[in-house]
Enzyme design. Structure first.
Site, short mmCIF file in Angstrom:
data_model
loop_
_atom_site.label_atom_id
_atom_site.label_comp_id
_atom_site.label_asym_id
_atom_site.label_seq_id
_atom_site.Cartn_x
_atom_site.Cartn_y
_atom_site.Cartn_z
CB SER A 118 -0.92 0.01 1.22
OG SER A 118 -0.17 0.35 2.36
CE LYS A 119 0.87 8.43 -0.24
NZ LYS A 119 1.30 8.66 1.13
NE ARG A 120 -0.74 2.08 6.63
CZ ARG A 120 -1.20 3.10 7.34
NH1 ARG A 120 -0.39 3.74 8.15
NH2 ARG A 120 -2.46 3.48 7.25
#
Ligand code: GLU
Length: 553
Positions: free
Chosen positions: A260-262
């Site tokens: 994910s963007k995380r």
């Protein structure tokens, strides 16, 4: 009209951002399944969550799918794809259709208005938790309201959702990937089908659209498996067909975490801590947000902010979305090949194939049930192999297109001869189409701005016996008289110098030259590097470098 036995799949993204690789894999499998059976792929934009949707995201999806070679037969029109008799293909433009079916369910008494406020629902949830039982909304109170009371409350403007009254009984889900599952009686409660803002929920819109768009096969991520029970009870209540379901395994990072963007925030934060950055450069992110984000490991910046900071500090972020892979110079055909191996395989040892092969061999019985692990090293190896195998002209063409899209100022500063020289020197070494740009910025740096300040470059110039500076000084005299400033011509004067003055050790001679003209110890082969720069530029750089040499030389 679509003949009744035609396979119809659909890819139905919510336009909440960029196309994630997991979504791309779903789209690819939907495309391959339909194409291999002379069927159709429908692209439908599920934009009923107004908070998260955006038009530019929809265009981004279309562009990313086209880049991957995934063409949709029906859907939003974009560069020759889409159109079709079942539009509009944006759910936000289909509200009247949903309302028609909603009215039908309300009229037949299987859907009803419910007026509980979010606070009341939270209290009900907490009460269930306190009694150690799962919360299931059954709507006794709402369903007992007399019709004229409901009308009056609606007329007063009281916020209301519409819920579906799930009939009793277990629900059987037949899934072509996961097998058959029985969802026990009572597990599926009276769920919301129209939100208080008047928009249908995902469950309701998806069921209506899959029916009206003639979808025969729903292939989607496993995270939607539990939703299928809701879709089945709605299909039954509306008298709809039941499509064939296949829920696809998720794609995870090798450590089992979600891609994910995380991941980008994590890599960027770590790099900035290591670089000791305490202030954000202007035009990236506000100071206040930057400080909060550096301190709070769970906080995420907006994608644009993350990209701007990464750009400012030259931090390579992990690719998550299709456009990240494109920007990083992966080939679309390689990404498709690799993604299809995340959850499927054709059997045997075969691992390299194109989309047409996938279309003619893809079937659900070889889709795995367990999550796939995204192996970046393997993807890079696939990309390197594909680049090395392509003819030189193709490499030049595709690299130029990549440069025009992502490195326009680099492209503007190079003549076409310089660019083709650089391609010749870089082809075999390129793991991605971006490597050539990332590793050769010295070419576009103005001669007067080149710096040689790292330990490694000093070592090359000051070390050795005779020293790198000594060779450089001597070579300058050789090069100044060289008229044939080509790869072969330069080789014809530099190699004999190495034989004469460095016991034939070309490295001892090439490395000081490389450092002098590029500012670093890594560049394309030295003859190519000099030829690309041209005589005037190369000599200017050598002279500036020599001006830094210790006076004792
Ligand atoms: N819109 C959903 C999503 O983006 C997919 C829904 C579906 O495939 O049924 O996750």
């Amino acid at each position: 009209m679509t003949p009744s036995n035609t396979v119809v799949t659909r890819f139905a993204p919510s336009p909440s951002g960029h196309l994630h690789v997991g979504g791309a894999r779903t789209a690819l499998f939907c495309w391959a399944y339909a194409r291999g059976r002379s069927g159709k792929l429908v692209l439908r934009i599920e934009d009923t969550d107004q908070k998260r949707s955006s038009d530019s995201a929809s265009v981004g999806f279309a562009r990313d799918l086209k880049w991957l070679g995934i063409a949709w037969d029906e859907g939003p029109e974009f560069e020759g794809c889409g159109g079709g008799p079942h539009g509009p293909y944006f759910q936000s433009e289909r509200l009247e259709t949903y309302q028609r079916y909603l009215d039908q369910l309300i009229a037949s008494g299987v859907a009803y208005y419910a007026f509980e406020s979010p606070q009341e629902l939270t209290a009900m949830r907490e009460a269930a938790k306190a009694q150690n039982r799962p919360f299931r909304y059954t709507g006794e109170v709402a369903r007992a309201l007399p019709p004229d009371r409901v009308r009056a409350m609606l007329a007063e403007g009281r916020p209301a959702v519409v819920r579906f009254h799930t009939p009793p009984g277990a629900i059987t889900i037949v899934d072509e990937v996961l097998g058959t599952a029985l969802i026990p009686d009572g597990e599926t409660d009276d769920f919301v089908i129209r939100k208080a803002d008047g928009y249908p929920t995902y469950h309701f819109a998806v069921v209506v659209d899959d029916e009206l768009m003639g979808v025969t096969h729903v292939l989607r991520a496993q995270e939607h498996f539990n939703n299928t029970a809701k879709h089945i009870v709605l299909q039954d209540a509306l008298g709809f067909r039941r499509p064939t379901y296949g829920h696809l395994p998720l794609i995870f990072n090798p450590d089992g975490s979600k891609m994910s963007k995380r991941d980008k925030d994590k890599v960027l934060r770590k790099a900035l801590v290591e670089k000791g950055v305490t202030e954000p450069p202007t035009a990236t992110v506000t100071r206040q947000r930057f400080t909060a984000w550096m301190a709070d490991k769970t906080m995420q910046l907006e994608l644009e902010e993350t990209m701007a900071l990464a750009e400012a500090y030259q931090v390579a972020l992990p690719e998550i979305n299709v456009d990240d892979f494109r920007r990083s110079g992966y080939l679309p055909e390689v990404l498709c090949n690799f993604l299809s191996l995340n959850g499927w395989s054709p059997g045997g040892d075969l691992e390299t194939f194109d989309n047409e092969f996938l279309a003619s061999h893809f079937d659900l019985d070889r889709v795995v049930k367990t999550p796939a692990k995204f192996d970046r090293a393997k993807l890079l190896a696939f990309n390197l192999h594909a680049i090395a195998s392509m003819p030189r002209e193709e490499f030049v063409r595709r690299t130029a297109a990549h440069g025009a899209a992502f490195h326009p100022s680099f492209m503007e500063r190079l003549s076409s001869e310089q660019f083709s020289g650089l391609c010749n020197a870089s082809h075999e070494r390129s793991k991605t189409l971006d490597d050539l740009f990332r590793t050769n910025t010295f070419i576009t740096t103005a001669d007067d701005l080149l710096v040689w300040d790292s330990k490694a470059t000093r070592k090359v110039l000051e070390g050795g016996s005779p020293s790198g500076f000594h060779h450089l000084k001597a070579l300058r005299e050789v090069l100044v008289t060289t008229d044939d400033w080509t790869v072969a011509g330069l080789e014809g004067v530099i190699t004999p110098y190495a034989v004469r003055s460095a016991e034939g050790n070309l490295g001892a001679v090439a490395q000081p030259l490389r450092v002098a003209v590029s500012g670093s110890t890594v560049s394309p082969p030295i003859f190519d590097t000099l030829a690309i720069l041209g005589k005037a530029s190369a000599l200017r750089r050598i002279d500036r470098c020599l001006a830094h040499s210790p006076a004792t030389l």
